[in-house]
Design a protein around this motif. Sequence first.
Motif, PDB file in Angstrom:
ATOM      1  N   GLN A  85    -140.086  24.843 -17.587  1.00 47.50           N
ATOM      2  CA  GLN A  85    -140.081  23.438 -17.190  1.00 47.50           C
ATOM      3  C   GLN A  85    -140.556  22.498 -18.290  1.00 47.50           C
ATOM      4  N   ALA A  86    -141.193  23.041 -19.324  1.00 50.97           N
ATOM      5  CA  ALA A  86    -141.754  22.184 -20.371  1.00 50.97           C
ATOM      6  C   ALA A  86    -141.598  22.833 -21.737  1.00 50.97           C
ATOM      7  N   ARG A  87    -141.419  21.988 -22.739  1.00 43.68           N
ATOM      8  CA  ARG A  87    -141.335  22.493 -24.114  1.00 43.68           C
ATOM      9  C   ARG A  87    -142.712  22.806 -24.664  1.00 43.68           C
ATOM     10  N   VAL A  88    -143.660  21.932 -24.347  1.00 41.93           N
ATOM     11  CA  VAL A  88    -145.002  22.032 -24.901  1.00 41.93           C
ATOM     12  C   VAL A  88    -145.994  22.236 -23.752  1.00 41.93           C
ATOM     13  N   VAL A  89    -146.905  23.161 -23.933  1.00 44.43           N
ATOM     14  CA  VAL A  89    -147.995  23.323 -22.970  1.00 44.43           C
ATOM     15  C   VAL A  89    -149.138  22.442 -23.476  1.00 44.43           C
ATOM     16  N   PRO A  90    -149.552  21.472 -22.679  1.00 44.67           N
ATOM     17  CA  PRO A  90    -150.562  20.528 -23.172  1.00 44.67           C
ATOM     18  C   PRO A  90    -151.938  21.158 -23.353  1.00 44.67           C
ATOM     19  N   THR A  91    -152.702  20.562 -24.240  1.00 45.13           N
ATOM     20  CA  THR A  91    -154.105  20.921 -24.402  1.00 45.13           C
ATOM     21  C   THR A  91    -154.850  20.382 -23.193  1.00 45.13           C
ATOM     22  N   LEU A  92    -155.654  21.220 -22.572  1.00 42.32           N
ATOM     23  CA  LEU A  92    -156.334  20.836 -21.339  1.00 42.32           C
ATOM     24  C   LEU A  92    -157.790  20.486 -21.599  1.00 42.32           C
ATOM     25  N   THR A  93    -158.216  19.367 -21.025  1.00 42.89           N
ATOM     26  CA  THR A  93    -159.618  18.979 -21.036  1.00 42.89           C
ATOM     27  C   THR A  93    -159.997  18.694 -19.597  1.00 42.89           C
ATOM     28  N   PHE A  94    -161.079  19.300 -19.141  1.00 44.90           N
ATOM     29  CA  PHE A  94    -161.488  19.181 -17.747  1.00 44.90           C
ATOM     30  C   PHE A  94    -162.665  18.234 -17.605  1.00 44.90           C
ATOM     31  N   PHE A  95    -162.629  17.429 -16.542  1.00 49.73           N
ATOM     32  CA  PHE A  95    -163.672  16.459 -16.243  1.00 49.73           C
ATOM     33  C   PHE A  95    -164.044  16.561 -14.776  1.00 49.73           C
ATOM     34  N   VAL A  96    -165.261  16.148 -14.446  1.00 52.89           N
ATOM     35  CA  VAL A  96    -165.694  16.107 -13.052  1.00 52.89           C
ATOM     36  C   VAL A  96    -165.174  14.825 -12.428  1.00 52.89           C
ATOM     37  N   ASP A  97    -164.547  14.952 -11.281  1.00 56.24           N
ATOM     38  CA  ASP A  97    -164.123  13.779 -10.523  1.00 56.24           C
ATOM     39  C   ASP A  97    -165.260  13.430  -9.571  1.00 56.24           C
ATOM     40  N   ASP A  98    -165.960  12.365  -9.877  1.00 55.40           N
ATOM     41  CA  ASP A  98    -167.120  11.984  -9.075  1.00 55.40           C
ATOM     42  C   ASP A  98    -166.789  10.885  -8.075  1.00 55.40           C
ATOM     43  N   THR A  99    -165.552  10.785  -7.673  1.00 54.03           N
ATOM     44  CA  THR A  99    -165.129   9.758  -6.721  1.00 54.03           C
ATOM     45  C   THR A  99    -165.869   9.895  -5.399  1.00 54.03           C
ATOM     46  N   ASN A 100    -165.989  11.125  -4.888  1.00 57.78           N
ATOM     47  CA  ASN A 100    -166.680  11.324  -3.606  1.00 57.78           C
ATOM     48  C   ASN A 100    -168.141  10.901  -3.685  1.00 57.78           C
ATOM     49  N   THR A 101    -168.799  11.205  -4.779  1.00 58.87           N
ATOM     50  CA  THR A 101    -170.185  10.806  -4.965  1.00 58.87           C
ATOM     51  C   THR A 101    -170.300   9.289  -4.997  1.00 58.87           C
ATOM     52  N   TYR A 102    -169.372   8.651  -5.681  1.00 63.27           N
ATOM     53  CA  TYR A 102    -169.362   7.194  -5.768  1.00 63.27           C
ATOM     54  C   TYR A 102    -169.134   6.566  -4.390  1.00 63.27           C
ATOM     55  N   VAL A 103    -168.208   7.124  -3.620  1.00 66.38           N
ATOM     56  CA  VAL A 103    -167.918   6.608  -2.280  1.00 66.38           C
ATOM     57  C   VAL A 103    -169.150   6.753  -1.383  1.00 66.38           C
TER      58      VAL A 103
END
Length: 127
Positions: A85-103
């Motif tokens: 499905q893709a030519r390039v496999v992207p470089t992955l960077t992971f982050f915490v989604d703190d939306t629930n904490t903010y809500v």
Amino acid sequence: MESKRQQKFAGILQEELAAIFQREGAEYLPNTLVTITKVRVSPDLAVAKVYLSFLSTNNTALSISTVNSHAGEIRYKLGARIRHQARVVPTLTFFVDDTNTYVEHMDKIFEKISKERTSSEEETTED
């Protein structure tokens, strides 16, 4: 603003990463449920920022650093899944989604404001 192409590719990445974490996530984080909440892709599709939410973990910073330390392995598994499905496999960077904490934080603030308003209205009606 993301293009349609970026949005479509981000959706594919989110779906495939969710499957990887569902099947093999216990290798990285035992007894922790990982949810991919959002994926943002660069315009050239070479870099992906993946936002994760964790359930049943006490230390989200440790969890995100563990996932980031296995980013190369996760990228390899992702590449095997999206190779047609893709030519390039992207470089992955992971982050915490703190939306629930903010809500939750905002809900507490609004609740406090509401209580203060109610108590001040009761004081003015007593006078």
